[in-house]
Design a protein around this motif. Sequence first.
Motif, mmCIF file in Angstrom:
data_model
loop_
_atom_site.group_PDB
_atom_site.id
_atom_site.type_symbol
_atom_site.label_atom_id
_atom_site.label_comp_id
_atom_site.label_asym_id
_atom_site.label_seq_id
_atom_site.Cartn_x
_atom_site.Cartn_y
_atom_site.Cartn_z
ATOM 1 N N ILE A 105 48.079 25.251 73.889
ATOM 2 C CA ILE A 105 46.969 25.626 75.512
ATOM 3 C C ILE A 105 45.924 25.991 75.177
ATOM 4 C CG2 ILE A 105 46.772 25.743 78.101
ATOM 5 C CD1 ILE A 105 49.855 25.638 78.185
ATOM 6 N N MET A 115 42.915 26.840 75.975
ATOM 7 C CA MET A 115 41.864 27.929 76.927
ATOM 8 C C MET A 115 42.487 29.133 77.668
ATOM 9 S SD MET A 115 42.537 25.914 80.933
ATOM 10 C CE MET A 115 42.667 23.877 80.692
ATOM 11 N N HIS A 116 43.961 28.961 76.934
ATOM 12 C CA HIS A 116 45.366 29.265 77.684
ATOM 13 C C HIS A 116 45.598 31.125 76.330
ATOM 14 C CE1 HIS A 116 47.620 27.596 80.787
ATOM 15 N NE2 HIS A 116 46.160 27.955 81.374
ATOM 16 N N ASN A 169 46.347 19.007 70.556
ATOM 17 C CA ASN A 169 46.504 18.432 71.570
ATOM 18 C C ASN A 169 47.760 18.606 71.979
ATOM 19 O OD1 ASN A 169 43.946 17.489 71.444
ATOM 20 N ND2 ASN A 169 44.296 16.260 70.047
ATOM 21 N N THR A 170 49.076 19.138 71.005
ATOM 22 C CA THR A 170 49.980 19.090 70.978
ATOM 23 C C THR A 170 51.171 20.354 70.876
ATOM 24 O OG1 THR A 170 50.726 17.762 68.771
ATOM 25 C CG2 THR A 170 49.817 16.583 70.837
ATOM 26 N N GLY A 171 50.624 21.072 70.193
ATOM 27 C CA GLY A 171 50.760 22.307 70.010
ATOM 28 C C GLY A 171 50.251 23.448 71.162
ATOM 29 N N ALA A 224 51.387 20.375 75.238
ATOM 30 C CA ALA A 224 52.232 21.102 74.657
ATOM 31 C C ALA A 224 53.595 21.852 76.107
ATOM 32 C CB ALA A 224 50.569 21.654 74.220
ATOM 33 N N ALA A 225 53.080 21.817 76.496
ATOM 34 C CA ALA A 225 53.955 22.011 77.396
ATOM 35 C C ALA A 225 55.140 21.474 77.871
ATOM 36 C CB ALA A 225 53.730 21.678 79.160
ATOM 37 N N ARG A 260 64.408 20.718 76.031
ATOM 38 C CA ARG A 260 65.073 21.129 76.308
ATOM 39 C C ARG A 260 66.130 21.261 75.777
ATOM 40 N NH1 ARG A 260 63.032 19.187 80.503
ATOM 41 N NH2 ARG A 260 64.900 18.502 81.193
ATOM 42 N N CYS A 286 50.265 26.497 85.150
ATOM 43 C CA CYS A 286 49.284 26.723 84.311
ATOM 44 C C CYS A 286 49.213 25.579 83.515
ATOM 45 C CB CYS A 286 48.970 28.524 84.260
ATOM 46 S SG CYS A 286 48.552 29.656 85.576
ATOM 47 N N ALA A 287 50.104 25.878 82.411
ATOM 48 C CA ALA A 287 50.420 25.874 81.053
ATOM 49 C C ALA A 287 50.769 24.028 81.476
ATOM 50 C CB ALA A 287 52.225 25.705 80.442
ATOM 51 N N LEU A 333 60.024 23.136 78.561
ATOM 52 C CA LEU A 333 59.531 22.711 80.291
ATOM 53 C C LEU A 333 59.906 21.195 81.092
ATOM 54 C CD1 LEU A 333 57.354 25.409 78.961
ATOM 55 C CD2 LEU A 333 56.300 24.576 81.457
ATOM 56 N N LEU A 356 56.135 30.683 75.511
ATOM 57 C CA LEU A 356 55.959 29.926 76.521
ATOM 58 C C LEU A 356 57.093 28.905 76.313
ATOM 59 C CD1 LEU A 356 54.445 27.653 78.768
ATOM 60 C CD2 LEU A 356 53.669 26.219 77.538
ATOM 61 N N LYS A 395 55.104 30.507 68.461
ATOM 62 C CA LYS A 395 55.769 30.517 69.603
ATOM 63 C C LYS A 395 56.907 29.664 69.377
ATOM 64 C CE LYS A 395 55.018 26.208 71.716
ATOM 65 N NZ LYS A 395 53.322 25.162 71.975
ATOM 66 N N GLY A 414 42.651 21.686 85.194
ATOM 67 C CA GLY A 414 43.957 22.199 85.450
ATOM 68 C C GLY A 414 43.383 23.159 84.581
ATOM 69 N N GLY A 415 44.755 24.206 84.009
ATOM 70 C CA GLY A 415 44.571 25.038 83.509
ATOM 71 C C GLY A 415 44.562 26.348 84.132
ATOM 72 N N SER A 416 43.673 26.487 85.039
ATOM 73 C CA SER A 416 43.674 28.392 85.118
ATOM 74 C C SER A 416 43.027 27.684 86.957
ATOM 75 C CB SER A 416 42.170 28.640 85.050
ATOM 76 O OG SER A 416 40.975 27.705 84.626
ATOM 77 N N GLY A 426 49.001 22.690 83.664
ATOM 78 C CA GLY A 426 47.995 21.545 84.016
ATOM 79 C C GLY A 426 46.565 22.128 82.672
ATOM 80 N N GLY A 427 47.219 23.133 81.853
ATOM 81 C CA GLY A 427 46.185 23.494 80.712
ATOM 82 C C GLY A 427 46.614 22.046 79.283
ATOM 83 N N ASN A 428 47.128 22.056 79.327
ATOM 84 C CA ASN A 428 48.324 21.168 77.990
ATOM 85 C C ASN A 428 49.663 20.457 78.190
ATOM 86 O OD1 ASN A 428 48.803 19.227 75.483
ATOM 87 N ND2 ASN A 428 47.506 21.174 74.426
ATOM 88 N N ARG A 486 53.558 30.626 85.392
ATOM 89 C CA ARG A 486 53.178 30.112 84.030
ATOM 90 C C ARG A 486 52.963 28.715 83.962
ATOM 91 N NH1 ARG A 486 53.518 33.393 79.423
ATOM 92 N NH2 ARG A 486 52.980 36.375 81.608
ATOM 93 N N TYR A 487 54.451 27.899 84.084
ATOM 94 C CA TYR A 487 54.762 26.681 83.917
ATOM 95 C C TYR A 487 52.936 25.585 84.546
ATOM 96 C CZ TYR A 487 59.574 27.960 81.739
ATOM 97 O OH TYR A 487 59.980 28.673 81.304
#
Lengths: 516, 409
Positions: free
Chosen positions: A356, A358-359, A352-354, B296-297, A336, B288-289, B302, A367, A421, B358-360, B291-293, B285-286
């Motif tokens: 998501i 499924m989104h 894995n880190t960049g 990455a979140a 942040r 979902c993020a 975040l 994001l 992003k 998670g994620g959705s 839970g999704g990864n 949104r957060y």
Amino acid sequence: MQKGSGALLDIRNVTKDFPGTRALDNVSMEVREGEIHGLCGENGAGKSTLMKILSGTYPYGTYEGQVFFGGEPTRFSGIRDAEARGIRIIHQELALVKQMTVAENIFLGAETAKYGIIDQMSLYSETRELLRRSGLNVPGTALVRTLGVGQQQMVEIAKALRGHVRLLILDEPTSALNDAEVENLMQTLRELKHIGVTCIYISHKLRELFDIADRITVLRDGRCIGTEATADITEDEVIAMMVGRAPTGRFPSKTRRAGKVMFSVRNWTVRNPENKDLYAIRNVSFDVRAGEILGVSGLMGSGRTELLQSLFGEYGFQPSGEIMIDGKKCKINSSRDAIALGMGLVTEDRKNTGLILMHSVTHNMTLPSLPNLSNGPVIDTGLELASTSKLIKELNIRAPSVESKVETLSGGNQQKVSIAKWLMTNPRILMLDEPTRGIDVGTKYQIYELMDRLAADGMAIIMVSSDLPEILGMSDRILVMHEGTIAGIVESEEANPEKIMSLAAMGAREDRRSNS
Amino acid sequence: MGKTRLETSQSTVDMSLVEQVPGKKLKDNLRAYTMVFALLAIWLVLAIATQGTFLEPRNLSNLFRQTAINGYLAIGMVFVITAGHIDLSVGAVAGLTGAIAAMLQVQWLPTLGAELGVAWLQAGWPSTIISIVAALIVGTIIGIWQGAWVAYGQVPAFIVTLGGLLIFRGAILGITKGINIGPMNPTFQGLGQAYLSHTTGIALAIASVALIIVYTIMSSRNKLKYDFPVKPLWTEVVLIVLYSGLVIGFVIIMNRYRGVPIPVVLLIVIAVICSFIFNRTQLGRYTCAIGGNLEAARLSGLNVRRVMVQIFALMGILGAIAGIVLTARLNAATANAGNQFELNAIASCVIGGTSLQGGSGSIPGALLGALVMASIDNGLSMLNVQAFWQQIIKGLILMVAVLIDVKSR
């Protein structure tokens, strides 16, 4: 019934359709007994689809055409059928259970057992033999998670060599390996060739293909463009076959010019959070100028990723030293803080880190920027869509829609999304960790152009890469790391592969140059 | 990093990107339709088996009322599960907050009022409002507390809320001494038992229709503002007519009995607010993020921990609302109130398509899930099926629902 030619593997007129796309279009190719056959093509060219047909992942009947193996037509209904015939595939992503030992992984699902009780002695003695054949010098009792990526790759090979193997398929086996590990792998493959194992070697890295392959087949847009003996063809010709046009140089010409120092690091020292007595980064100092691309080179494990992540506030125990932006000291405790200071980090592992996966493309791209796209806590979806589609256009991201899930995109387009992003946050300092790993030549070039354009607009860019030509072709200066320290910082005019490699492999000697 | 830099000129927007892909849309909608059809099929079977009694307004009114309490919890659970966690304590939280509200109204406030000589503390609206606010505050604090354990203590939510389940069940027994606490003041009872008057119901329905129209116009305007293609007018009109028809039809059916039950009104209001939070705000949104990864979140800047605490706080508030309505409906707090409600809430989410990975997640889906669960309870009770069969059938339906979901992906 049709008979195959004399080749070990004979693929005849194979066509494979997915809803909406034709992944393979009338592909024919031959692999001769005992050869190492290189296979290359841009992402989405159909390499993986073809290999999935060979390995039985796509069973007989889901594609058109014929595949002959050892002269016999194949009718695999699953992976096990292909394995029974001696076809083994090693995927790009390692599929090992990290908590288990090397031997347990190698024999997973094929243990010698009586009444369900595993015969430990035969497990470990057979493992020893397989490890010897694959050139991996670790005990079978070692836990996989304690091994390096290169050694894990070798475990995969040892696993594939279990039983009767006639054809070994390697899909991008070196994407996570350093040069020494790659050389080790090449040596192993040559030895396997001696004992009669045929190999299909899929790679983006032409140098490796030219190093090891007897013949090279190029796929493009689901079609087979041609097969040539390695001796009769040049790298540039292969690139031309892959992209369908003559190469215009692998790196764009520079339009950027370095300005004043924007980002400075002084005496940066970070301990390994998993073992607090170890230093991951020691006493690192460097500057990056606006409009400059600083390349960071070094062997696997030399601390390059850890350097970026610790500067971004997301790695390390008790970091010490100073970070200055525009000459002002900054405190970065988390991503942040870093984002608020105008920094962005495109991570090395986009899956894995960049991203998501499924989104959607939109949700991934916005994001980190949502606070700027919202009125209070409420997201302005119109603004969000507008910003996203603007960047999709700018970066030429191929996605069916802004709503498409990222997992449905090709690797190159996924990488562009993960860069986009961060561009959406309007960073002044952009850190890119392996920005072109596992993506095709055409997309690579686009990313290089983008990096140059961003720098020309005044961004300071730090790029970590294991790809030496990329480091040499793209960097204005090259910082070489060795065991968590700076082995040297080399101006691009003075840089050559030998110099970088010797610094990376042996650390700083007399010619140590540091700007501290 | 001003907003201006993100704004876009008309020429740079690629229209083709914004249009929906037909294939994807059809597939997504298919899943939603499957659920609606499944519910309608269950209703049809029960209607035939009960010779139509199941679909009578009186029973439908009961059915929706029975759905409400599980519905509040299922909505909160969508957030928790989408973020990749689980909350096993929601039933106990509902029980505890309901018990606190009851104790306040029945014992503590009258005692305090008598001691201080303040008559207005002892009954009527003031007592009801104080009890409700106190229950909501306790629910929120519990949520924050559990969220902090998960986010900052990094104890898995399964363990934190399993511990919470035991703690709050114990606390309920402690403060109620195991006896029923009641009766509640009529103003309090109304939350669980009253109905909107027929005219109010119709007025609210008309207001909702107006809201739907205004919302449609506003979102079209927003699209036009950024030069995105809008849906053709006729589809907008069809949608408005469809939604309006549903709302008005629902109110008319409810009015044929006693009117729209208050808990159901509350459920609809909460569902609309929470859907908005889930789909249109940063918090959603957060969620979902994360839970999704998670990684990455975190690397996207975040404040993962704060979001986790907020999610559990929301769950706590919804748990308290469930507790209040439950106490109002039973006209008393009981020691085993809310027992196993967590399982119904989780089951409703999962039937409704929220992924345990998670994620959705989907709030309308969870409500459909809650309606499925309540329909089975209600219908089988009408058919005098024994309670043990009801449990067995619900269990099987949960498994089959997920099986269908997994296979259709």
